[in-house]
Design an enzyme around this catalytic site. Structure first.
Site, mmCIF file in Angstrom:
data_model
loop_
_atom_site.group_PDB
_atom_site.id
_atom_site.type_symbol
_atom_site.label_atom_id
_atom_site.label_comp_id
_atom_site.label_asym_id
_atom_site.label_seq_id
_atom_site.Cartn_x
_atom_site.Cartn_y
_atom_site.Cartn_z
ATOM 1 N N ASP A 331 0.870 -1.170 0.000
ATOM 2 C CA ASP A 331 0.000 0.000 0.000
ATOM 3 C C ASP A 331 0.917 1.234 0.000
ATOM 4 O O ASP A 331 2.073 1.142 0.414
ATOM 5 C CB ASP A 331 -0.878 -0.027 1.255
ATOM 6 C CG ASP A 331 -1.667 1.253 1.433
ATOM 7 O OD1 ASP A 331 -2.307 1.677 0.466
ATOM 8 O OD2 ASP A 331 -1.605 1.836 2.536
ATOM 9 N N ASP A 526 -1.633 -0.793 6.159
ATOM 10 C CA ASP A 526 -1.841 -0.283 7.517
ATOM 11 C C ASP A 526 -3.249 0.189 7.806
ATOM 12 O O ASP A 526 -3.586 0.441 8.951
ATOM 13 C CB ASP A 526 -0.878 0.877 7.789
ATOM 14 C CG ASP A 526 -1.286 2.139 7.043
ATOM 15 O OD1 ASP A 526 -1.773 2.019 5.904
ATOM 16 O OD2 ASP A 526 -1.140 3.233 7.603
ATOM 17 N N ASP A 530 -7.220 -1.883 4.099
ATOM 18 C CA ASP A 530 -6.231 -2.889 3.702
ATOM 19 C C ASP A 530 -6.544 -4.271 4.263
ATOM 20 O O ASP A 530 -5.915 -5.257 3.851
ATOM 21 C CB ASP A 530 -4.834 -2.468 4.184
ATOM 22 C CG ASP A 530 -4.323 -1.223 3.471
ATOM 23 O OD1 ASP A 530 -4.705 -1.025 2.314
ATOM 24 O OD2 ASP A 530 -3.558 -0.458 4.086
#
Length: 640
Positions: A331, A526, A530
């Site tokens: 990410d 995080d 996600d």
């Protein structure tokens, strides 16, 4: 039931007369009444120290099963009961074989127990680092309160050199805090109002007050210990293979022992006693204790060391998945980047004036871009001035009167009223191509400068990506951000493949696509959005500063919010799994080499194993496997 250590010492003391007798025989001295002394001593050893082996073997037999204790029970029982028969029929007795087999097996288990306790208690020792009490502000007074009585919402004062009692958020003051015992971060971390602090960490030089957010079992340290306990008692899939092998191994060994006895006694002309001793040695040397210790001891040591370095490996299954990873998907926001926009460039003939005008107009704004500008002004000690006639222009920016002149700050929509020079236009385009957000700063209907703002990569992101590439892993960025901004960040940190403009609910689908294309895939994230991707990936790595949902979904949790933690996690996981494989290799080698020697195949060259020596060799095989696991504490990794 007595501990292994007590059983060992009792067996050792009771076997001493037999040891003295054996030494005496070497010098031609025969102990008077030896048979009866050996009988009494060995009977006590069987009754008090070897009996648990027999009980375990019998319980397994009743369930049509066999375990490691089955072989020990068979070896000692055969030697003991034959010796009783021999004593009353005038033959040579071998009570010492049954006694010393028990002594050496227990010796191995004492070492195993000590080493396993050292490995499993390594993380729990962190709890001993907790503060025993804290200075809590109640009713306007500072009161010393025991740790167990601290409540959520309490205001706690921390002096220089004191330990922080529980997790919380600073409300007053600032300091440097040593968080190494929890996060593995060696350098003290600067803390100020609004920052989080972790229980059991050490306050260095400043004094501050913080509000307790989590106490008791909810603190980060308590959760770390609980996670590691679960990981240490979990089973890696490879353990299932060793369990199956052990189930088949015991009956095969018994058959081999019977064949050994038969071949020696019937076909090779050995005496019944000699053939029996070969058979007993086969049974004892083959005890697969080392095989059973190979996986759990490595798992205990590996997960314990990882936790002390700020990496929480949740279970044994993760280790095998890490071994096969081909691709790591990241990410962007909050993972590769800091998650907070920062000023990267200030352009203009008078950069201080550009920043002063911008900060003065944005002083009351809560917009993330405005906060980035105000932070930059504070850090560079640029003071703001009061403004008048403040107006917010929707979709454009703001205008106000600054030093008697009309000033503005905003996006390129202001260009309908003002124009950029050729040089300014080139710089504007270049900054946008770098994926940065550019705001124009104007005074008296002229653009006096530009400020570029970007959610910049963390300081260690580029290094982490480089190290992962060196390990043969392919990095991929997956983000909901626009393609231009994502590619700019990716280029800066060294990622070649970017999947941008992805909706949160689509992330898991993209992970599946990467898995189909590349094979085993890990994901690092995080945020709450996600969590599905973390669960879908073969290995989910959650950043510790992220949401609770993301952390719950990850198979590995990084306490320290740093991509170098990913490198640590993968290296430690691989080294732990490699150690498991090495342990299994040596456990099998001991049996492969030891069985034919015990069976007497090399008697022609003088290489034999008595039942006592077989017991000693089996004990050392177990000790060597546990010792091998403990060496994980010394294994080098590329990121300290």
């Amino acid at each position: 039931m007595m501990s292994y250590e007590k059983r060992f010492w009792l067996a050792l003391v009771l076997s001493l007369p037999m040891l003295f007798a054996m030494i005496g025989m070497a010098f031609g001295w025969i102990m008077p009444g030896y048979n009866w002394i050996a009988f009494v001593a060995t009977t006590l050893i069987m009754a008090f120290t070897a009996l648990p082996f027999w009980q375990s073997a019998w319980a397994a037999f009743k369930h049509h099963n066999a375990n490691m204790d089955t072989l020990v029970a068979l070896g000692t029982a055969v030697a003991y009961f034959y010796s009783i028969f021999a004593m009353f029929t005038g033959r040579a007795v071998y009570f010492e074989s049954a006694a010393f087999i028990t002594v050496f097996v227990l010796l191995g288990q004492v070492f195993e127990e000590r080493m396993r306790n050292n490995a499993s208690s390594a993380v729990e020792k962190l709890l001993d680092l907790q503060a025993k009490d804290a200075n809590v502000i109640r009713g306007g007074q500072v009161v010393k309160v025991p740790l167990a009585q601290i409540k959520v919402g309490d205001l706690i004062r921390v002096k220089p050199g004191e330990k922080i009692a529980v997790d919380g958020q600073i409300t007053e003051g600032e300091s440097l805090v040593d968080e190494s015992m929890v996060t593995g971060e060696s350098m003290p971390v600067e803390k100020k109002v609004g920052d989080k602090v972790i229980g059991s960490t050490l306050n260095s030089n400043g004094a501050f007050v913080f509000k307790a957010d989590k106490v008791g079992d909810d603190t980060l340290l308590a959760q770390i210990v609980e996670l590691v306990k679960k990981a240490q008692t979990s089973h890696a899939p490879i353990q299932k293979m060793t369990d199956k092998i052990a189930n088949y191994f015991v009956p095969i060994v018994v058959i081999l022992a019977i064949l050994t006895y038969t071949v020696w006694y019937v076909f090779l002309g050995a005496t019944m006693i000699q053939a029996l001793l070969y058979a007993i040695a086969v049974i004892v040397i083959a005890c697969p204790c080392a095989l059973g210790l190979a996986t759990p001891t490595a798992l205990m040591v590996g997960t314990g060391r990882s936790a002390k370095m700020g990496v929480l490996i949740k279970n044994g299954e993760v280790l095998e998945e890490v071994e096969q990873l081909k691709t790591i998907v990241f990410d962007k926001t909050g993972t590769i980047t800091a998650g907070k926009p920062v000023v990267t460039d200030i352009l203009g003939h008078d950069q201080k004036l550009v920043l002063q005008v911008a900060a003065s107009l944005e002083e009351t704004s809560e917009h993330p871009l405005a906060l980035a500008i105000l932070k930059q002004a504070k850090e560079t000690q640029v003071t703001t001035k009061p403004v008048k006639d403040f107006k917010a222009l929707r979709g454009m920016g703001v205008t106000a009167e600054f030093d008697g002149q009309t000033a503005f700050i905003g996006n390129d929509r202001f260009l309908t009223d003002v124009t950029l020079s050729t040089q300014q236009q080139e710089m504007f385009t270049q900054l946008q191509n770098e994926g940065k957000t550019v705001v124009l700063v104007g005074l008296a209907q002229q653009v006096i400068g530009m400020i570029a703002i970007q959610d910049a990569p963390k300081a260690t992101s580029k290094q982490a990506i480089s190290l992962l590439k060196q390990q043969g892993l392919k990095p991929v960025m997956l983000t909901g951000d626009n393609k231009r901004a994502a590619q700019a960040i990716a280029k800066e940190v060294g990622i070649d493949e970017v999947i941008a403009e992805v909706l949160p609910q689509e992330k898991a689908d993209y992970i599946k696509q990467v898995q189909q294309r590349d094979g085993k895939t890990g994901f690092v994230g995080d945020g709450i959005n996600d969590a599905p991707a973390l669960s879908t990936a073969d290995v989910g790595i959650a950043m510790g500063a992220g949401s609770d949902i993301a952390i719950e979904a990850g198979g590995i949790v990084l306490v320290h919010n740093d991509l170098l933690g990913v490198v640590k996690a993968l290296e430690l996981s691989k080294k732990t799994f490699d150690r498991i494989k090495l342990n299994l290799f040596w456990a099998f080698i001991y049996n492969i080499v030891g069985l034919p020697i015990a069976a007497g195949l090399f008697v022609g060259i003088g290489l034999t194993l008595s039942p006592e020596l077989a017991g000693l060799a089996m004990a050392f095989s177990s000790i060597s496997v546990v010792g091998s696991s403990l060496l994980l504490n010394k294994a080098k990794i590329s990121v300290a």
